[in-house]
Motif scaffolding. Structure first.
Motif, mmCIF file in Angstrom:
data_model
loop_
_atom_site.group_PDB
_atom_site.id
_atom_site.type_symbol
_atom_site.label_atom_id
_atom_site.label_comp_id
_atom_site.label_asym_id
_atom_site.label_seq_id
_atom_site.Cartn_x
_atom_site.Cartn_y
_atom_site.Cartn_z
ATOM 1 N N ARG A 1 55.388 -105.222 18.143
ATOM 2 C CA ARG A 1 55.027 -106.625 17.917
ATOM 3 C C ARG A 1 54.457 -106.824 16.514
ATOM 4 N NH1 ARG A 1 54.178 -110.843 21.642
ATOM 5 N NH2 ARG A 1 53.673 -112.691 20.459
ATOM 6 N N ALA A 2 53.591 -105.921 16.074
ATOM 7 C CA ALA A 2 53.007 -106.052 14.735
ATOM 8 C C ALA A 2 54.090 -105.971 13.665
ATOM 9 C CB ALA A 2 51.941 -104.988 14.517
ATOM 10 N N ARG A 3 55.084 -105.114 13.895
ATOM 11 C CA ARG A 3 56.177 -104.972 12.914
ATOM 12 C C ARG A 3 56.955 -106.267 12.730
ATOM 13 N NH1 ARG A 3 56.810 -99.581 14.828
ATOM 14 N NH2 ARG A 3 58.399 -100.235 16.285
ATOM 15 N N ARG B 1 45.578 -115.658 15.754
ATOM 16 C CA ARG B 1 46.072 -116.428 16.918
ATOM 17 C C ARG B 1 47.215 -115.682 17.599
ATOM 18 N NH1 ARG B 1 44.974 -120.828 13.559
ATOM 19 N NH2 ARG B 1 47.106 -120.937 12.798
ATOM 20 N N GLU B 2 48.112 -115.104 16.788
ATOM 21 C CA GLU B 2 49.220 -114.343 17.358
ATOM 22 C C GLU B 2 48.719 -113.102 18.098
ATOM 23 O OE1 GLU B 2 53.384 -112.100 16.185
ATOM 24 O OE2 GLU B 2 52.486 -113.484 14.748
ATOM 25 N N ILE B 3 47.727 -112.427 17.531
ATOM 26 C CA ILE B 3 47.149 -111.249 18.192
ATOM 27 C C ILE B 3 46.568 -111.656 19.541
ATOM 28 C CG2 ILE B 3 45.284 -109.542 18.091
ATOM 29 C CD1 ILE B 3 45.762 -109.498 14.985
ATOM 30 N N ARG C 1 47.841 -110.327 23.107
ATOM 31 C CA ARG C 1 46.931 -109.667 24.048
ATOM 32 C C ARG C 1 47.002 -110.328 25.427
ATOM 33 N NH1 ARG C 1 42.349 -106.708 22.615
ATOM 34 N NH2 ARG C 1 41.175 -108.038 24.014
ATOM 35 N N ALA C 2 47.072 -111.646 25.450
ATOM 36 C CA ALA C 2 47.170 -112.360 26.725
ATOM 37 C C ALA C 2 48.494 -112.027 27.422
ATOM 38 C CB ALA C 2 47.044 -113.865 26.497
ATOM 39 N N GLU C 3 49.574 -111.975 26.654
ATOM 40 C CA GLU C 3 50.883 -111.619 27.218
ATOM 41 C C GLU C 3 50.877 -110.197 27.760
ATOM 42 O OE1 GLU C 3 53.722 -112.168 24.070
ATOM 43 O OE2 GLU C 3 53.309 -114.322 23.928
#
Length: 158
Positions: free
Chosen positions: A27-29, A104-106, A110-112
């Motif tokens: 995801r970070a990539r 916000r994306e992190i 995390r919620a997902e």
């Protein structure tokens, strides 16, 4: 043929952690970043003004590694090093406004991930698991403190 899961607790714990890291790396990539950079941003959001050494201790990597990661984050305009007013040798790390969309994306990720991992678990089971993991972490931390190297004077290093 489907490969079964090993029911050994320690192997399961390791496998779950590894899968979390792998998914987080992927995801970070997608943002041209690394999981380690995301971890730094998340920690700085929770504890603004950490020094590089403090952050290295929290993340459990060498200060030189944090320095390189912070260099990259600073080059992207996400983090800024500010001098410590009490110690000119220390740099305090502050998030820049450009980090807000990534944070916000992190949080969304995390919620997902939490939803994916806990699907099919009732809240009571999840609470018991969380309490158990907290106890295990405390047990390991206490054991680590007991085995810290002893200085020549006999005092624990700190």
């Amino acid at each position: 043929m489907q490969i079964g899961f090993d029911p050994d607790f320690l192997i399961l714990l390791y496998d779950v952690a590894r899968q979390m890291r792998t998914r987080s790396d992927q995801r970070a990539r997608t943002r041209g970043m690394t999981r380690a950079q995301w971890v730094i941003l998340a920690h700085l959001e929770r504890q603004p003004g950490l020094s590089q050494n403090e952050l290295a201790a929290i993340v459990e990597v060498e200060p030189i590694t944090i320095g390189r990661l912070v260099d990259r984050l600073e080059a992207r305009g996400l983090v800024e090093r500010r001098s410590d007013p009490k110690d000119r040798r220390v740099w305090r790390l502050q998030l820049m406004p450009a980090a807000a969309p990534i944070l916000r994306e992190i949080k969304q990720y995390r919620a997902e991930l939490h939803a994916l991992m806990t699907a099919g678990l009732d809240p009571a089971s999840l609470k018991v698991m969380t309490d158990g993991l907290l106890r295990m972490k405390a047990n390991l931390a206490a054991a680590l403190r007991e085995t810290e190297p002893v200085r020549a004077s006999g005092a624990r290093q700190g």
